[in-house]
Every structure is written in C-alpha cells, then in structure tokens.
Enzyme design. Sequence first.
Site, PDB file in Angstrom:
ATOM      1  N   SER A  97      55.063  18.381  44.482  1.00  0.00           N
ATOM      2  CA  SER A  97      54.389  17.161  44.946  1.00  0.00           C
ATOM      3  C   SER A  97      54.166  16.188  43.779  1.00  0.00           C
ATOM      4  CB  SER A  97      53.070  17.495  45.647  1.00  0.00           C
ATOM      5  OG  SER A  97      52.135  18.030  44.748  1.00  0.00           O
ATOM      6  N   ASN A  98      53.938  16.708  42.584  1.00  0.00           N
ATOM      7  CA  ASN A  98      53.793  15.805  41.426  1.00  0.00           C
ATOM      8  C   ASN A  98      55.129  15.156  41.063  1.00  0.00           C
ATOM      9  OD1 ASN A  98      50.939  15.775  40.162  1.00  0.00           O
ATOM     10  ND2 ASN A  98      51.266  17.906  40.763  1.00  0.00           N
ATOM     11  N   LYS A 148      64.885  35.194  26.228  1.00  0.00           N
ATOM     12  CA  LYS A 148      64.319  33.867  26.499  1.00  0.00           C
ATOM     13  C   LYS A 148      64.915  32.784  25.602  1.00  0.00           C
ATOM     14  CE  LYS A 148      60.338  31.200  27.549  1.00  0.00           C
ATOM     15  NZ  LYS A 148      58.959  30.894  27.328  1.00  0.00           N
ATOM     16  N   MET A 196      56.066  26.915  35.632  1.00  0.00           N
ATOM     17  CA  MET A 196      55.168  28.047  35.399  1.00  0.00           C
ATOM     18  C   MET A 196      55.586  28.935  34.223  1.00  0.00           C
ATOM     19  SD  MET A 196      53.194  27.088  37.602  1.00  0.00           S
ATOM     20  CE  MET A 196      52.007  27.993  38.555  1.00  0.00           C
ATOM     21  N   LEU A 249      55.943  29.269  29.701  1.00  0.00           N
ATOM     22  CA  LEU A 249      55.639  28.693  28.387  1.00  0.00           C
ATOM     23  C   LEU A 249      56.909  28.086  27.812  1.00  0.00           C
ATOM     24  CD1 LEU A 249      53.367  31.260  26.519  1.00  0.00           C
ATOM     25  CD2 LEU A 249      52.804  28.945  27.284  1.00  0.00           C
ATOM     26  N   ILE A 250      56.751  27.004  27.075  1.00  0.00           N
ATOM     27  CA  ILE A 250      57.887  26.369  26.401  1.00  0.00           C
ATOM     28  C   ILE A 250      58.034  27.022  25.021  1.00  0.00           C
ATOM     29  CG2 ILE A 250      58.697  24.179  25.425  1.00  0.00           C
ATOM     30  CD1 ILE A 250      58.736  24.105  28.458  1.00  0.00           C
ATOM     31  N   ASN A 273      52.467  17.777  30.067  1.00  0.00           N
ATOM     32  CA  ASN A 273      52.118  18.693  31.148  1.00  0.00           C
ATOM     33  C   ASN A 273      50.887  18.180  31.888  1.00  0.00           C
ATOM     34  OD1 ASN A 273      52.231  21.173  32.647  1.00  0.00           O
ATOM     35  ND2 ASN A 273      50.517  21.932  31.420  1.00  0.00           N
ATOM     36  N   HIS A 301      47.589  19.768  34.042  1.00  0.00           N
ATOM     37  CA  HIS A 301      46.896  21.025  34.309  1.00  0.00           C
ATOM     38  C   HIS A 301      45.684  20.753  35.207  1.00  0.00           C
ATOM     39  CE1 HIS A 301      45.606  25.122  33.662  1.00  0.00           C
ATOM     40  NE2 HIS A 301      44.381  24.639  33.566  1.00  0.00           N
TER      41      HIS A 301
HETATM   42  C1  GRF Z   1      49.685  21.322  39.955  1.00  0.00           C
HETATM   43  O1  GRF Z   1      48.400  21.666  40.395  1.00  0.00           O
HETATM   44  C2  GRF Z   1      49.743  21.215  38.455  1.00  0.00           C
HETATM   45  O2  GRF Z   1      48.540  20.794  37.890  1.00  0.00           O
HETATM   46  C3  GRF Z   1      50.025  22.634  38.047  1.00  0.00           C
HETATM   47  O3  GRF Z   1      50.911  23.122  39.023  1.00  0.00           O
HETATM   48  C4  GRF Z   1      50.694  22.428  40.250  1.00  0.00           C
HETATM   49  C5  GRF Z   1      52.018  21.899  40.714  1.00  0.00           C
HETATM   50  O4  GRF Z   1      51.967  21.367  42.012  1.00  0.00           O
HETATM   51  N1  GRF Z   1      50.546  22.670  36.689  1.00  0.00           N
HETATM   52  P1  GRF Z   1      53.248  20.629  42.621  1.00  0.00           P
HETATM   53  O5  GRF Z   1      54.411  21.619  42.550  1.00  0.00           O
HETATM   54  O6  GRF Z   1      53.503  19.407  41.812  1.00  0.00           O
HETATM   55  O7  GRF Z   1      52.905  20.319  44.043  1.00  0.00           O
END
Ligand code: GRF
Length: 190
Positions: A12-13, A64, A89, A91-92, A106, A108
């Site tokens: 969604s982001n 990795k 999800m 670590l870089i 990022n 959070h």
């Molecule tokens: C968000 O809550 C973001 O803060 C976290 O992972 C979630 C991702 O949501 N890092 P979406 O996949 O963008 O809907």
Amino acid sequence: MRIAVFASGNGSNFQVIADAINKQEIEGEIVLLFSDNRQAKVLSRAEKLGIPTQSFSPKDFSDKSTYEAEILHMLEEKEVELIVLAGYMRLIGPALLEAYPERIINIHPSLLPAFPGLHGIRDAYEAGVAETGVTVHYIDKGIDTGPIIAQEKVLIAPEDTLESLEEKIHQTEHRLYPAVLKRIIKEKEQ
Ligand code: GRF
C-alpha cells in the site's frame, strides 16, 4: 531521480508513492519494483502500473552476500539513484549500504527509537502507551536505527483496538511517506 522500491507484501505504501509520482507530485520515476517474495501483492500492483518488477529470494542463492550482489547488479543496470523500502522485511547488507550511502530510506510504524523490529504497531499497542506513530529514516546496519528524517505522532485512544490503530498508522504512513520523499528528492537534486 531514478527510484527502486523494495517491498515484501501488500504494497500500500508503494501504491501511494507510485500514485504521487503519476500525479507529478514527486519528481522521480520508479524504474524497478523488487520483491523478495514472489507471492507478494505488491508485484501485481506494479504490473498494473506498468512498472518493471523483479522477484527472487535469498533462498535462491548460496548465501546472503550473493543475493545482495545480484540485487546490486540489477540496480546498477537500471541506474538506480535512490532505494525506497516499503515493507521490505529484510536487513540491508554491507554491499548495498556502501553503494547507496544516505540513499536508502525506510518507513517504520512506530516513533523510533521506541518499538523497532517486525511488530512496531502491535508492540506499542500491547505496551499500553498513549501515543505511537510513524518514522521515516535512512537505513544503517542496525535494525531500525538509522538517522531519522521525519516522524509523525499517532494517538492511541482508550477505545482503539489493534485493528483501528493499524488503520490510523497506515493512513499516517500514506500521507507522510510521499511528502517526505518529495522533499528529500528535491534536496538531493539540488
Ligand atoms: C508498513 O506498516 C511499514 O511501516 C512497514 O511495513 C508495512 C508495509 O505495508 N515497514 P504495505 O506493504 O506498504 O501495505
């Protein structure tokens, strides 16, 4: 600005950032959507928008660092200048960090340094705090520890459930992330 978005799930982001770019609110182009999860919904979101996608997992590689070397190769090929993590999800690792200093961002779902890690919203809810929020930050080698770029508070009301809090946090993310990217890209282009 040539942008790669990394995402592992819903996206969604990613969607709100892509929409803001389409409306020319952000001066950039998403040249790649990378997911480490072939089943992620974000891949179909990108395909609908005609954004190039790539998906592979660390499990496809011997270790990795080989996985990240492949990612780096892909980024160089696409001449990516900025990496935007949106629910990625993992670590870089050091190779990517070295190649993109202050160029990996990022989001959070907590007011860092409070509640880092995978369950920022739930951890804040269960801790019973009166407020939490959203943080946009640069990535460093720690877990959710890099320099903070912007934060916005979200109040937790007594009647909030975990679900209603998640909803509030996501609404805040969807407003904050495009706005911060717009500003950062402007600054970096100068
Ligand atoms: C968000 O809550 C973001 O803060 C976290 O992972 C979630 C991702 O949501 N890092 P979406 O996949 O963008 O809907």
